[in-house]
Scaffold this motif. Structure first.
Motif, PDB file in Angstrom:
ATOM      1  N   GLN A 234       0.795  -1.231   0.000  1.00 30.74           N
ATOM      2  CA  GLN A 234       0.000   0.000   0.000  1.00 30.74           C
ATOM      3  C   GLN A 234       0.823   1.275   0.000  1.00 30.74           C
ATOM      4  N   VAL A 235       2.130   1.184   0.220  1.00 28.84           N
ATOM      5  CA  VAL A 235       2.960   2.384   0.314  1.00 28.84           C
ATOM      6  C   VAL A 235       4.200   2.213  -0.564  1.00 28.84           C
ATOM      7  N   ALA A 236       4.435   3.171  -1.456  1.00 26.33           N
ATOM      8  CA  ALA A 236       5.635   3.139  -2.291  1.00 26.33           C
ATOM      9  C   ALA A 236       6.882   3.324  -1.433  1.00 26.33           C
ATOM     10  N   GLN A 237       8.002   2.768  -1.903  1.00 21.17           N
ATOM     11  CA  GLN A 237       9.248   2.807  -1.146  1.00 21.17           C
ATOM     12  C   GLN A 237      10.349   3.553  -1.886  1.00 21.17           C
ATOM     13  N   VAL A 238      11.291   4.067  -1.108  1.00 24.79           N
ATOM     14  CA  VAL A 238      12.603   4.491  -1.590  1.00 24.79           C
ATOM     15  C   VAL A 238      13.603   3.716  -0.746  1.00 24.79           C
ATOM     16  N   GLN A 239      14.333   2.814  -1.358  1.00 30.29           N
ATOM     17  CA  GLN A 239      15.216   1.919  -0.620  1.00 30.29           C
ATOM     18  C   GLN A 239      16.673   2.363  -0.701  1.00 30.29           C
ATOM     19  N   GLN A 240      17.359   2.188   0.418  1.00 31.39           N
ATOM     20  CA  GLN A 240      18.776   2.525   0.573  1.00 31.39           C
ATOM     21  C   GLN A 240      19.429   1.359   1.296  1.00 31.39           C
ATOM     22  N   TRP A 241      20.746   1.305   1.336  1.00 33.33           N
ATOM     23  CA  TRP A 241      21.377   0.252   2.133  1.00 33.33           C
ATOM     24  C   TRP A 241      22.453   0.843   3.027  1.00 33.33           C
ATOM     25  N   ASP A 242      22.934  -0.001   3.964  1.00 32.76           N
ATOM     26  CA  ASP A 242      24.062   0.373   4.808  1.00 32.76           C
ATOM     27  C   ASP A 242      24.965  -0.855   4.941  1.00 32.76           C
ATOM     28  N   ASP A 243      25.407  -1.188   6.134  1.00 35.63           N
ATOM     29  CA  ASP A 243      26.402  -2.252   6.254  1.00 35.63           C
ATOM     30  C   ASP A 243      25.821  -3.649   6.402  1.00 35.63           C
ATOM     31  N   HIS A 244      24.720  -3.800   7.157  1.00 35.14           N
ATOM     32  CA  HIS A 244      24.273  -5.143   7.523  1.00 35.14           C
ATOM     33  C   HIS A 244      23.669  -5.919   6.356  1.00 35.14           C
ATOM     34  N   GLU A 245      23.386  -5.254   5.255  1.00 38.85           N
ATOM     35  CA  GLU A 245      23.003  -5.995   4.059  1.00 38.85           C
ATOM     36  C   GLU A 245      24.153  -6.868   3.571  1.00 38.85           C
ATOM     37  N   THR A 246      25.369  -6.587   4.030  1.00 38.57           N
ATOM     38  CA  THR A 246      26.559  -7.373   3.682  1.00 38.57           C
ATOM     39  C   THR A 246      27.217  -7.932   4.941  1.00 38.57           C
ATOM     40  N   HIS A 247      27.826  -7.041   5.738  1.00 33.85           N
ATOM     41  CA  HIS A 247      28.500  -7.435   6.973  1.00 33.85           C
ATOM     42  C   HIS A 247      28.693  -6.187   7.817  1.00 33.85           C
ATOM     43  N   ASN A 248      28.662  -6.345   9.115  1.00 33.35           N
ATOM     44  CA  ASN A 248      28.773  -5.225  10.039  1.00 33.35           C
ATOM     45  C   ASN A 248      30.026  -4.387   9.778  1.00 33.35           C
ATOM     46  N   ASN A 249      29.802  -3.070   9.567  1.00 38.00           N
ATOM     47  CA  ASN A 249      30.891  -2.080   9.464  1.00 38.00           C
ATOM     48  C   ASN A 249      31.868  -2.341   8.320  1.00 38.00           C
ATOM     49  N   TRP A 250      31.405  -2.989   7.253  1.00 37.63           N
ATOM     50  CA  TRP A 250      32.347  -3.350   6.185  1.00 37.63           C
ATOM     51  C   TRP A 250      32.796  -2.129   5.386  1.00 37.63           C
ATOM     52  N   TYR A 251      33.955  -2.278   4.766  1.00 42.72           N
ATOM     53  CA  TYR A 251      34.478  -1.278   3.838  1.00 42.72           C
ATOM     54  C   TYR A 251      35.218  -1.997   2.718  1.00 42.72           C
ATOM     55  N   PRO A 252      35.352  -1.371   1.545  1.00 40.14           N
ATOM     56  CA  PRO A 252      36.005  -2.027   0.407  1.00 40.14           C
ATOM     57  C   PRO A 252      37.423  -2.465   0.747  1.00 40.14           C
ATOM     58  N   GLY A 253      37.751  -3.676   0.314  1.00 41.54           N
ATOM     59  CA  GLY A 253      39.088  -4.221   0.525  1.00 41.54           C
ATOM     60  C   GLY A 253      39.290  -4.904   1.862  1.00 41.54           C
ATOM     61  N   GLU A 254      38.290  -4.899   2.717  1.00 40.97           N
ATOM     62  CA  GLU A 254      38.437  -5.483   4.047  1.00 40.97           C
ATOM     63  C   GLU A 254      38.544  -7.005   3.985  1.00 40.97           C
ATOM     64  N   LEU A 255      39.383  -7.567   4.840  1.00 49.31           N
ATOM     65  CA  LEU A 255      39.456  -9.011   5.070  1.00 49.31           C
ATOM     66  C   LEU A 255      38.901  -9.270   6.458  1.00 49.31           C
ATOM     67  N   LEU A 256      37.839 -10.059   6.537  1.00 51.60           N
ATOM     68  CA  LEU A 256      37.123 -10.242   7.793  1.00 51.60           C
ATOM     69  C   LEU A 256      37.923 -11.067   8.788  1.00 51.60           C
ATOM     70  N   ASP A 257      37.881 -10.633  10.032  1.00 52.28           N
ATOM     71  CA  ASP A 257      38.400 -11.427  11.143  1.00 52.28           C
ATOM     72  C   ASP A 257      37.182 -11.908  11.926  1.00 52.28           C
ATOM     73  N   ASP A 258      36.463 -12.872  11.346  1.00 48.37           N
ATOM     74  CA  ASP A 258      35.176 -13.311  11.876  1.00 48.37           C
ATOM     75  C   ASP A 258      35.063 -14.811  11.660  1.00 48.37           C
ATOM     76  N   ASP A 259      35.064 -15.569  12.751  1.00 45.81           N
ATOM     77  CA  ASP A 259      35.068 -17.030  12.668  1.00 45.81           C
ATOM     78  C   ASP A 259      33.793 -17.603  12.065  1.00 45.81           C
ATOM     79  N   GLN A 260      32.731 -16.799  11.970  1.00 42.24           N
ATOM     80  CA  GLN A 260      31.496 -17.303  11.378  1.00 42.24           C
ATOM     81  C   GLN A 260      31.588 -17.440   9.861  1.00 42.24           C
ATOM     82  N   TYR A 261      32.611 -16.828   9.272  1.00 36.35           N
ATOM     83  CA  TYR A 261      32.708 -16.760   7.814  1.00 36.35           C
ATOM     84  C   TYR A 261      33.817 -17.663   7.290  1.00 36.35           C
ATOM     85  N   THR A 262      33.493 -18.398   6.222  1.00 36.02           N
ATOM     86  CA  THR A 262      34.523 -19.122   5.472  1.00 36.02           C
ATOM     87  C   THR A 262      35.068 -18.252   4.346  1.00 36.02           C
TER      88      THR A 262
END
Length: 519
Positions: free
Chosen positions: A240-268
């Motif tokens: 019933q309501v039109a949207q304008v969608q944007q994204w931030d970090d959690h659509e990918t990973h918390n606090n991510w930035y380009p070129g980052e290598l994660l130090d997170d044991d949950q990820y392979t």
């Protein structure tokens, strides 16, 4: 069909609901018998990026099918225009978008979506219907909502508590559109089936396979959006309501930035530069952004909503420099990247609308730390030193000075991210950096996620905390009052802009009317 049956269907279909209707409403009052072999629309309907004469309709089917949209100004669909949409194929996870053109100005538009078998047009799905409001050509009162942060910090859909109940409160206001400021999913946040609340009661999450682990594959990222579309208040609102969608970090990973290598044991898969492309593809497939932006994956854009309002949607994630101590004395791309920053200045200068609303997915003036253990890095723009602009502040200072130099007035910033609600006035008379016109930033969220105490304020741009509501302890659940959204209204006669900060019941917590600057 019971909730248990719906969830069982979702699990059997790998997170996709194989049921006749989810979202929108049936075109007839009674459930229809679905002929064997017909396609089924599995996750409702959405509309997004409505501008002059145009809007984008989204849906998803359970098998390859042709998307067909019927459009009418009559809720009974006695006179319709039929639009042949795209083929829904596995390449896009059976999602698709049809762009409607030639829509009348300032009207309620009713639409009906059907999926048709590509080889046998006698096999068609049961239709789903929806409604949205087109952009006015002449000044007319405007009302829209904004928020973000949906399904985070372990708080998913609990049907016994009304699901994502905030969307029913938002729908009751009948806004012209809804601006999602980011973190529309939490791809890095698996759910437990239940969580014990401070009062001893249980929060019971619906859990799907994709929400049982962090998202790494494209299918797992897609599953984050399918999960949220299980929620009934959310589907009713989107229909019933039109949207304008944007994204931030959690659509990918918390606090991510380009070129980052994660130090997170949950990820392979540790490479953010691999994960971000999968996340962005899923985002484009499952949000009703105009398809022209899907081609290059762009998210930043400007949407023109009549003579009174332009909305500038930023992407403070894809183009940013690395998170750091943020104290460098040069602008090395900043949080927007050079190309986007120049685009923003050009579009602001070209805007003829009375009000320019900038949707910034990361706040100005609030200190947001990266949170990486052992590293004193910062995630947003400010680092809390209260002095001259440094690091990412240099890029914001450049934009603010540009606005003053070009005498571009009536600019308001809207953000979410920090999981509380606030009103902040940026005053050059109280700032270390003074080459800008005063402006407001309003903060509102989360929709359904953990709420947190307020962050520290940085004085570089003279940020003054005029209003604040936040919990005293971290990760307050959606069972509390600390879930928020904001409303912006513009009066066509006076051109005055009014902001109302609301909680998850819809109650108004704070209001401010801002008169337009007139040359």
């Amino acid at each position: 069909m019971s909730r248990r049956a719906l969830v069982r269907g979702a699990l059997l279909a790998g997170g996709a609901l194989a049921v006749p209707v989810l979202g929108g409403r049936r075109a007839s009052g009674a459930p229809a018998l679905v002929r064997s072999g017909r396609p089924v629309l599995t996750h409702g309907t959405q509309v997004g990026d409505v501008e002059y004469g145009t809007g984008t309709v989204w849906t998803r089917a359970d098998k390859p099918a042709r998307m067909v949209v019927e459009v009418s100004t009559d809720p009974g669909f006695r006179r319709v225009r039929r639009v042949r949409g795209p083929l829904l194929t596995p390449d896009t996870d059976l999602t698709g978008k049809a762009v409607l053109h030639g829509l009348p100005d300032g009207r309620d538009i009713h639409y009906r979506v059907t999926a048709v078998d590509p080889d046998d047009d006698t096999l068609a799905s049961e239709p789903l219907t929806g409604r949205f409001r087109t952009v006015p050509a002449k000044p007319r009162d405007v009302s829209f909502l904004w928020s973000g942060d949906l399904g985070g910090q372990g708080w998913g859909i609990d049907p016994s508590r009304g699901g994502y109940r905030i969307f029913d409160a938002m729908r009751s206001l009948d806004p012209d559109f809804y601006l999602c400021n980011g973190d529309n999913v939490y791809a890095d946040d698996p759910f437990e089936s239940q969580v014990t609340l401070p009062d001893g009661s249980l929060w019971r999450n619906i859990v799907t396979p994709e929400k049982s682990k962090v998202a790494e594959t494209l299918a797992e990222y897609r599953g984050q959006y399918k999960y949220n579309l299980l929620d009934e208040p959310l589907r009713r609102f989107y229909a019933q309501v039109a949207q304008v969608q944007q994204w931030d970090d959690h659509e990918t990973h918390n606090n991510w930035y380009p070129g980052e290598l994660l130090d997170d044991d949950q990820y392979t898969e540790k490479r953010v530069d691999v994960l971000k492309y999968r996340a962005r593809q899923a985002w484009h497939e499952y949000t009703p952004i105009t398809p022209k932006y899907d081609k290059d994956g762009r998210i930043y854009r400007v949407l023109h909503h009549g003579p009174l309002l332009d909305v500038f949607v930023l992407d403070m994630r894809w183009y940013r420099d690395a998170n750091s101590t943020d104290r460098q004395d040069f602008n090395d791309g900043g949080i927007l990247g050079r190309e986007q920053a120049e685009w923003l200045k050009r579009e602001l200068a070209a805007s003829k609308a009375t009000w320019k609303v900038i949707s910034n997915d990361m706040p100005l003036g609030i200190v947001v730390k990266d949170g990486t253990e052992g590293k004193p890095n910062f995630e947003a723009v400010s680092q809390g030193d209260n002095g001259k602009p440094l690091g990412r502040e240099l890029q914001i200072a450049e934009i603010l000075s540009f606005l003053k130099r070009e005498d571009i007035r009536n600019v308001v910033w809207l953000t979410t991210d920090v999981h509380y609600t606030a009103a902040q006035y940026f005053d050059p008379a109280k700032a270390a950096f003074t080459d800008f016109n005063p402006f407001w930033q309003f903060v509102s969220g989360p929709l359904n996620a953990g709420s947190f105490p307020a962050g520290a304020i940085d004085g570089t741009f003279g940020c003054q905390q005029v209003f604040l509501k936040s919990p005293a302890t971290a990760n307050a659940s959606p069972a509390t009052e600390y879930q928020f959204f904001g409303q912006v209204s513009i009066d066509a006669a006076s051109r005055e802009l009014t902001v109302r900060l609301r909680d998850n019941s819809g109650a108004v917590l704070w209001t401010r009317a801002i008169p337009p600057h007139r040359r």
